[in-house]
Design a protein around this motif. Structure first.
Motif, PDB file in Angstrom:
ATOM      1  N   ASN A 237      38.935 -92.015  17.001  1.00 34.13           N
ATOM      2  CA  ASN A 237      40.137 -91.329  16.542  1.00 34.13           C
ATOM      3  C   ASN A 237      40.938 -90.864  17.751  1.00 34.13           C
ATOM      4  N   ILE A 238      41.050 -91.786  18.746  1.00 31.09           N
ATOM      5  CA  ILE A 238      41.744 -91.422  19.980  1.00 31.09           C
ATOM      6  C   ILE A 238      43.223 -91.180  19.703  1.00 31.09           C
ATOM      7  N   ALA A 239      43.821 -92.050  18.882  1.00 30.54           N
ATOM      8  CA  ALA A 239      45.228 -91.864  18.506  1.00 30.54           C
ATOM      9  C   ALA A 239      45.291 -90.850  17.370  1.00 30.54           C
ATOM     10  N   ASP A 240      45.069 -89.582  17.701  1.00 28.27           N
ATOM     11  CA  ASP A 240      44.959 -88.549  16.668  1.00 28.27           C
ATOM     12  C   ASP A 240      46.296 -87.898  16.335  1.00 28.27           C
ATOM     13  N   ASN A 241      47.370 -88.344  16.979  1.00 27.22           N
ATOM     14  CA  ASN A 241      48.693 -87.786  16.685  1.00 27.22           C
ATOM     15  C   ASN A 241      49.701 -88.919  16.508  1.00 27.22           C
ATOM     16  N   PRO A 242      49.411 -89.830  15.577  1.00 30.50           N
ATOM     17  CA  PRO A 242      50.294 -90.989  15.406  1.00 30.50           C
ATOM     18  C   PRO A 242      51.650 -90.584  14.844  1.00 30.50           C
ATOM     19  N   LEU A 243      52.648 -91.362  15.173  1.00 27.51           N
ATOM     20  CA  LEU A 243      53.974 -91.109  14.630  1.00 27.51           C
ATOM     21  C   LEU A 243      53.944 -91.266  13.111  1.00 27.51           C
ATOM     22  N   HIS A 244      54.635 -90.380  12.436  1.00 27.54           N
ATOM     23  CA  HIS A 244      54.721 -90.499  10.982  1.00 27.54           C
ATOM     24  C   HIS A 244      55.985 -89.806  10.500  1.00 27.54           C
ATOM     25  N   ALA A 245      56.406 -90.213   9.337  1.00 29.96           N
ATOM     26  CA  ALA A 245      57.619 -89.646   8.756  1.00 29.96           C
ATOM     27  C   ALA A 245      57.354 -88.222   8.269  1.00 29.96           C
ATOM     28  N   ALA A 246      58.421 -87.467   8.127  1.00 33.44           N
ATOM     29  CA  ALA A 246      58.320 -86.132   7.533  1.00 33.44           C
ATOM     30  C   ALA A 246      58.481 -86.283   6.027  1.00 33.44           C
ATOM     31  N   LEU A 247      57.363 -86.176   5.312  1.00 31.91           N
ATOM     32  CA  LEU A 247      57.361 -86.428   3.874  1.00 31.91           C
ATOM     33  C   LEU A 247      57.355 -85.126   3.088  1.00 31.91           C
ATOM     34  N   PRO A 248      57.841 -85.164   1.854  1.00 30.94           N
ATOM     35  CA  PRO A 248      57.841 -83.936   1.030  1.00 30.94           C
ATOM     36  C   PRO A 248      56.427 -83.450   0.755  1.00 30.94           C
TER      37      PRO A 248
ATOM     38  N   GLY B  52      31.459 -90.301   2.669  1.00 32.19           N
ATOM     39  CA  GLY B  52      32.807 -90.813   2.894  1.00 32.19           C
ATOM     40  C   GLY B  52      33.773 -89.781   3.448  1.00 32.19           C
ATOM     41  N   ASP B  53      33.242 -88.665   3.961  1.00 32.51           N
ATOM     42  CA  ASP B  53      34.071 -87.609   4.529  1.00 32.51           C
ATOM     43  C   ASP B  53      34.284 -87.925   6.000  1.00 32.51           C
ATOM     44  N   CYS B  54      35.227 -88.825   6.275  1.00 40.20           N
ATOM     45  CA  CYS B  54      35.375 -89.440   7.595  1.00 40.20           C
ATOM     46  C   CYS B  54      36.556 -88.854   8.358  1.00 40.20           C
ATOM     47  N   PRO B  55      36.747 -89.276   9.607  1.00 38.45           N
ATOM     48  CA  PRO B  55      37.804 -88.685  10.431  1.00 38.45           C
ATOM     49  C   PRO B  55      39.177 -88.766   9.791  1.00 38.45           C
ATOM     50  N   VAL B  56      39.970 -87.767  10.091  1.00 40.64           N
ATOM     51  CA  VAL B  56      41.322 -87.675   9.564  1.00 40.64           C
ATOM     52  C   VAL B  56      42.286 -88.300  10.560  1.00 40.64           C
ATOM     53  N   ASP B  57      42.995 -89.288  10.086  1.00 42.13           N
ATOM     54  CA  ASP B  57      44.069 -89.908  10.854  1.00 42.13           C
ATOM     55  C   ASP B  57      45.347 -89.591  10.090  1.00 42.13           C
ATOM     56  N   TYR B  58      46.179 -88.730  10.663  1.00 43.23           N
ATOM     57  CA  TYR B  58      47.313 -88.229   9.911  1.00 43.23           C
ATOM     58  C   TYR B  58      48.238 -89.340   9.422  1.00 43.23           C
ATOM     59  N   ALA B  59      48.367 -90.396  10.181  1.00 37.97           N
ATOM     60  CA  ALA B  59      49.262 -91.471   9.765  1.00 37.97           C
ATOM     61  C   ALA B  59      48.795 -92.105   8.461  1.00 37.97           C
ATOM     62  N   SER B  60      47.479 -92.332   8.324  1.00 38.50           N
ATOM     63  CA  SER B  60      46.973 -92.950   7.101  1.00 38.50           C
ATOM     64  C   SER B  60      46.822 -91.937   5.973  1.00 38.50           C
ATOM     65  N   GLN B  61      46.672 -90.650   6.315  1.00 35.16           N
ATOM     66  CA  GLN B  61      46.539 -89.630   5.274  1.00 35.16           C
ATOM     67  C   GLN B  61      47.881 -89.352   4.603  1.00 35.16           C
ATOM     68  N   LEU B  62      48.958 -89.562   5.321  1.00 32.95           N
ATOM     69  CA  LEU B  62      50.278 -89.284   4.774  1.00 32.95           C
ATOM     70  C   LEU B  62      50.755 -90.445   3.942  1.00 32.95           C
ATOM     71  N   THR B  63      51.049 -90.177   2.686  1.00 32.43           N
ATOM     72  CA  THR B  63      51.499 -91.220   1.764  1.00 32.43           C
ATOM     73  C   THR B  63      52.635 -90.692   0.927  1.00 32.43           C
ATOM     74  N   GLU B  64      53.413 -91.617   0.375  1.00 34.79           N
ATOM     75  CA  GLU B  64      54.481 -91.249  -0.542  1.00 34.79           C
ATOM     76  C   GLU B  64      53.853 -90.858  -1.887  1.00 34.79           C
ATOM     77  N   GLY B  65      54.606 -90.088  -2.671  1.00 35.23           N
ATOM     78  CA  GLY B  65      54.140 -89.730  -4.001  1.00 35.23           C
ATOM     79  C   GLY B  65      53.242 -88.512  -3.985  1.00 35.23           C
ATOM     80  N   HIS B  66      52.519 -88.335  -5.068  1.00 37.41           N
ATOM     81  CA  HIS B  66      51.739 -87.114  -5.246  1.00 37.41           C
ATOM     82  C   HIS B  66      50.302 -87.446  -5.635  1.00 37.41           C
ATOM     83  N   VAL B  67      49.673 -88.287  -4.815  1.00 35.89           N
ATOM     84  CA  VAL B  67      48.261 -88.629  -5.050  1.00 35.89           C
ATOM     85  C   VAL B  67      47.487 -88.357  -3.763  1.00 35.89           C
TER      86      VAL B  67
END
Length: 456
Positions: free
Chosen positions: A319-330, A441-456
């Protein structure tokens, strides 16, 4: 009179053709015979001439059997119905305190329509507080309790969970660390190579320029400025001096290697929103097996095998890239279900009574609404014979006056509280090799993949 009910007596010689009127009467507590008040009755056969039937139930005999309060209790709107099954008379009433905080029901029984009535208990039928209730016999021969009550209808939404905002990686002085900013956003193998400038190190170009001439006899040293030569074009005066090269960098060549063990590189952690729980970059670096490494990879700085060493790309195994670029989502509506709106409404409930008419059976029908022109439940008496209760008589299922919550189409996510937490209790407890990740399955958090559109 408001609060009073007419009850026709059964066909018995002593009371045949007589009608009874029951009314509540409050009196001062100090009154010698009516202290606190009582339920009284009178009867008539022609509605012109009346006979006083006396006290039916004294307020002093009423108790709060729900909360056990010792306040002065009163009766409101007593209703009496004859139970043909055991030839007894059952009185239903509203019981309350001086300021009417209770709104509970009470029941009493008597062998005669003119009392006296024995208090049985106070309670909330089907759990409802009410000040308007009526007991009656329906056209089907069953006894029913009709009442109005108020209930809150709650509308719920999952609580919003803020999604992380992207920030640049900072140095301790709050300036932007551009190299680490890129490395922690995209991962660059060249920033992960400890021996990236081994040639420059061999030539001491990673050290500031420092060439020293040493006198062979005295050992005295003199620093030779860069590009300064003697008449022979040499740096030192041979044979009286010899040369020592301590550094040839001008400026020194710097390594691009970003050391995860250096405290300055782990100084900055994402903290844009309350839901983010970040661990230092050094810990994120070790979230994968390949991040647990000897930085020099067991090569000495002068190892002749350095040119042929194997290069590793650790971008996909930690998880070296722990601050990946991502959009500002609601915000995501994935948190705990939360009441966002409450509507207080009036309801009507019709409940079937038990065989002794002293309780409800749990079989009921409830609906939102009230009588036209704000009429009270006593108006049921005028139409009781015409009321058709077959929908309740043939239904043996239990009902409820509980108003279920109204939920939206959004739902709470199982990981709403930890989705943006890079660790639970200790650093790396969500690493790829941790039991939490392997087994649960409680694995490392990668903010880029954790951030998704919608409400799921």
């Amino acid at each position: 009179t408001d609060g009073n009910a007419w009850t026709e007596s059964p066909a018995r010689p002593a009371v045949e053709g007589r009608y009874f009127w029951y009314g509540d009467h409050n009196a001062p507590r100090w009154h010698p015979t009516q202290g606190g008040g009582a339920v009284y009755a009178c009867s008539t056969s022609d509605f012109v001439h009346w006979r006083y039937e006396g006290i039916q139930l004294h307020y002093g005999n009423i108790t709060d059997m729900v909360f056990g309060t010792e306040q002065n209790l009163t009766v409101l709107r007593p209703r009496v119905v004859h139970n043909a099954a055991d030839d007894r008379y059952v009185m239903w009433m509203t019981i309350d305190g001086v300021d009417q905080p209770l709104g509970m029901a009470g029941v009493a029984v008597s062998d005669n329509p003119n009392g006296p009535f024995t208090f049985v208990r106070s309670f909330y039928p089907d759990g409802n507080m009410t000040y308007d209730q009526q007991v009656f016999l329906g056209a089907d021969g069953e006894a029913y309790l009709g009442r109005t009550y108020y209930s809150d209808v709650h509308m719920l939404l999952p609580a919003p969970v803020m999604q992380p905002l992207w920030e640049s990686v900072k140095n301790p002085d709050n300036s932007i660390n551009f190299r680490l900013n890129y490395h922690r956003a995209f991962y660059l193998p060249d920033y992960d190579d400890y021996h990236d400038i081994y040639l420059q190190r061999w030539r001491k170009e990673d050290e500031s320029w420092e060439v020293v001439c040493v006198d062979r006899q005295t050992g005295a040293e003199r620093v030779v400025p860069r590009r300064e030569y003697n008449d022979d074009g040499d740096t030192c005066n041979d044979p009286d001096e010899y040369k020592i090269i301590r550094g040839q960098g001008y400026p020194p060549v710097e390594t691009r290697f970003q050391d995860s063990l250096h405290p300055n590189n782990s100084y900055w952690m994402p903290s844009s929103v309350p839901g983010v729980k970040a661990q230092p970059w050094g810990a994120n670096y070790r979230d994968g097996i390949c991040g647990i490494r000897l930085m020099d990879e067991n090569f000495e700085g002068d190892d002749p095998d350095l040119p042929g060493r194997e290069r590793f790309d650790r971008g996909n195994c930690s998880n070296i890239a722990d601050n990946p670029l991502h959009a500002a989502l609601p915000d995501k509506l994935i948190g705990l279900q939360t009441i966002v709106e409450t509507r207080r409404a009036k309801f009507v409930a019709i409940s079937r009574l038990t065989g002794d008419l002293l309780d409800t059976t749990g079989q009921l029908h409830s609906f939102e609404g009230h009588f036209e022109d704000d009429m009270q439940m006593i108006t049921l008496l005028a139409n009781a014979a015409a009321l058709k209760m077959n929908w309740l008589r043939n239904d043996t299922a239990l009902g409820t006056t509980y108003q279920p919550h109204l939920y939206s189409t959004f739902s709470m996510a199982s990981d709403w509280s930890s989705r943006f937490q890079q660790y639970r209790a200790e650093h790396n407890d969500r690493a790829f090799y941790s039991l939490g990740c392997v087994l649960s399955g409680d694995c490392p958090v990668d903010y880029a993949s954790q951030l998704t559109e919608g409400h799921v």
